[in-house]
Design an enzyme around this catalytic site. Structure first.
Site, mmCIF file in Angstrom:
data_model
loop_
_atom_site.group_PDB
_atom_site.id
_atom_site.type_symbol
_atom_site.label_atom_id
_atom_site.label_comp_id
_atom_site.label_asym_id
_atom_site.label_seq_id
_atom_site.Cartn_x
_atom_site.Cartn_y
_atom_site.Cartn_z
ATOM 1 N N HIS B 136 0.826 -1.208 0.000
ATOM 2 C CA HIS B 136 0.000 0.000 0.000
ATOM 3 C C HIS B 136 0.860 1.258 0.000
ATOM 4 C CE1 HIS B 136 -3.238 -2.765 1.185
ATOM 5 N NE2 HIS B 136 -4.079 -1.813 0.831
ATOM 6 N N LYS B 140 -0.846 4.767 4.892
ATOM 7 C CA LYS B 140 -1.741 3.820 5.575
ATOM 8 C C LYS B 140 -1.277 3.644 7.014
ATOM 9 C CE LYS B 140 -3.839 -0.725 4.829
ATOM 10 N NZ LYS B 140 -5.206 -0.165 5.032
#
Lengths: 252, 252, 252, 252
Positions: B136, B140
């Site tokens: 990601h 995050k």
């Protein structure tokens, strides 16, 4: 046509050694003049007229094997582990007395792996983010792999030199281990999977883009092109070279 | 030609909501009859004659939104989080009183991601080894991702049911975190890299082979085909469905 | 504990056959009762009391081998090629007379490959775009691979059934072959690379997302888990089954 | 602290130009002194005191823009296409008269892409096999991509220089196009998939190993770090440089 290069293999009955014997025999420009096992006397190297000695033995005997070669004016290509800084120091002293002799000590002979590491080190300073994933068969006892550690260390050095901060990471809640291990500030993840051999991916991320350098080693025989390259080149590199990348031409 | 389906969007000015408005307006078989913001009264849904209500609001208001829809005989497609077992219980009671109404609550509307998880769960029992890598953007805050956790849990359940032992792993020496985190016995690795959005790989390994199921989510708009599929199908699935995979046809 | 299943191998001295012999001998729940070469009489199967016969011979002899097994009430697991529709027709007639016997004819025993194809067929109708890349060793004489062709055909069927148009493609200027070959409207690309064995990627693309299903076959021994699964299951599947996927459980 | 570098953008209202304006404004060491559209007179560059001019206009005007900059002692970073050998010749004549001025003409500003191509060219001579796969959105009108063609040409040159034969390929039966297109003996495959932006993989294969160099471009903004690097470096590279790789440090 030039005469084939006279090559001897030490540790010829081991796994790597027997592959090397096969590869040298199959190469038109090389001539295998000796293939010695554990108990064969090193003097046979002299009798056979070896110009290059390939050492694929064990840590206990590699130092004396290489010393014998150097003292007799033979170049050496060494895949055996166990060369700590003390041993390397003694070898360099010996090479100073035999300045025309070349020795290559290479922890990794897979050309693709050596290139992948070299490219990763060169790319490191151009990207905000980097992580390493290595994937191996499940019988491997250490994690991460030595290659992954070395790659991460080289990347960390290049980033430090370029004044880069740590890769960005906003993680606040995490299960233990989710973010991998930390090697000098570079995250490294180790996957163990039945069916795999030895694989590594270096992932670089920047705004809107990703660069991935991946190496797959499917078989032990992948080391042989690197061994042959070492054998062919060692004569033109007098002195000690550590790492096959020292023989690779990475200029444009 | 059949009449377009009358659809309303709640949370229409939010990021997901405004994408949904655009997607519904662009679909020939759907007719957007209402697009409500935070302060608009729910009664407008009735006035507009909505047959399906898409709820993309916030955890605080989603339960009363869905209850309103169900009580007025409208189907609901829900992307809002916050549906714990208590709320789900109350919703099922309400649906028992309105047996013709369908509600879909989906934590993930990306078709590819839902399929990837479903396939991983089905493949799980056929392989000796399995690990999950999720990748990601670096903003995050949690690791691993919710999708990776859910995938690992489903894989672990399938392995347990098939009587499989843990994935083989001979690791004896390891840096902290190298082998990832452990989710019900499945190793999960979280990579954070500038430039990425949301990506996941499930790696299955057996003797001599590997199966990899990878999903890449490049944009938030990747959720829209799943939202539209939900809108079109919810009327034929009375009662409560949790997870878009309940609407997917995975038979041969 | 249940008694081991009595298994015989035909073609036991071939490459696949000898792997199968090893795999069966290593399986605790199976008992190898016969391993026949080209010249051994089929009657030995009866004498040995085989319950399941594994046929890994050649196209010329496979039909009579399987017929012999069926007529003697033995189940058969067949990896030999050459089963055209005429042969299959004759086999089905024979099975109608022996309704309790099961025969599995599988062009591919790699579980991961069979699963990958099955998943690709199921995913096909949910994505606007799809292409197939297969990668093999450079000694392969045909392109694309049979598995890639079959995968593309199944994908094309699923898309047609769902009423999907062709994958979008605005290409106007192209070098010959750049866009791959066309298998029923699905683009297939064949890569040939030293070092590879057999690999395939199916790439599905939708708005903002990608789903990739990849299979890597690193060794011939990757077929053995599938052969063993066939041996164990064939007794519970009377009649003819073509394709190992018929034995896989792909329901939730 | 050193004074920020005075930078002007030509084509500031275009897609690339407006991204560049944003990126320069966000960089602490750069100062945006002018942002000119199509109709603004070039004299404003002088009035604004620009040290570096970024040209992101159109083929029709780029030559006179760069000439104006060079004649006024401003360095130029050029992303506009249309620089054929005739134009480049005239520019070099002009630079000969202004030897302290630097001009960078770069067909590609994505750092990762430029590095990927540079690494591929360097790796080329060490592998028996190589193929290129490029993957783009389905609205692209040409196949293969310009970057893939250029990569293949560089690889072919490196192989030729090293005396390598063609990549091995035993294909005898093939569907049209399966093996991709042929760029100077290197096979190139073009994939078109909804959801993708611009991606490229170079696959090198040797005995038992594979090296893969992959670049993903997810957004147009991925060009900005390269533009900024060009802006910062152009002053230290007098004369003409074609290709951002000329500014990259690829030595160990």
């Amino acid at each position: 046509m030039t005469q084939p290069l006279a090559v001897a293999v030490l540790g010829a009955s081991g796994r790597m050694g027997s592959e090397a014997v096969r590869a040298i025999e199959a190469a038109a420009d090389l001539h295998l003049v000796a293939a010695l096992g554990r108990k064969d006397p090193l003097e046979e190297l002299v009798a056979a007229g070896a110009a290059v000695v390939v050492d694929l033995t064990v840590p206990d005997s590699t130092e004396q094997n290489v010393a014998f070669a150097v003292e007799h004016g033979m170049h050496a290509v060494v895949g055996t582990t166990g060369w700590d800084s003390e041993r390397l120091g003694r070898l360099q002293d010996l090479l100073a007395l035999n300045p025309e002799v070349g020795v290559l000590i290479a922890p990794n002979f897979a050309l693709g792996s050596v290139l992948a590491t070299a490219f990763a080190a060169r790319a490191a300073k151009y990207f905000e983010s980097v992580e390493v994933i290595e994937l191996h068969h499940p019988n491997k006892v250490d994690a991460p792999s030595g290659t992954a550690e070395r790659t991460a260390v080289l990347i960390a050095e290049a980033r430090a030199e370029a004044g880069l901060a740590a890769s960005p990471d906003a993680t606040r809640t995490s299960r233990d281990g989710a973010r991998g291990c930390d090697v000098d500030g570079v995250r490294v993840h180790s996957v163990r999977l039945r069916g795999l051999v030895a694989h590594q991916e270096v992932l670089f991320g920047g705004v809107g883009e990703q660069l991935t350098i991946r190496h797959d080693s499917f078989h032990r025989e992948s080391f042989m092109p690197g061994v042959l390259l070492g054998v062919r080149e060692v004569g033109s590199h007098p002195g000690l070279t550590v790492g096959l990348d020292g023989y690779l031409d990475l200029q444009a």
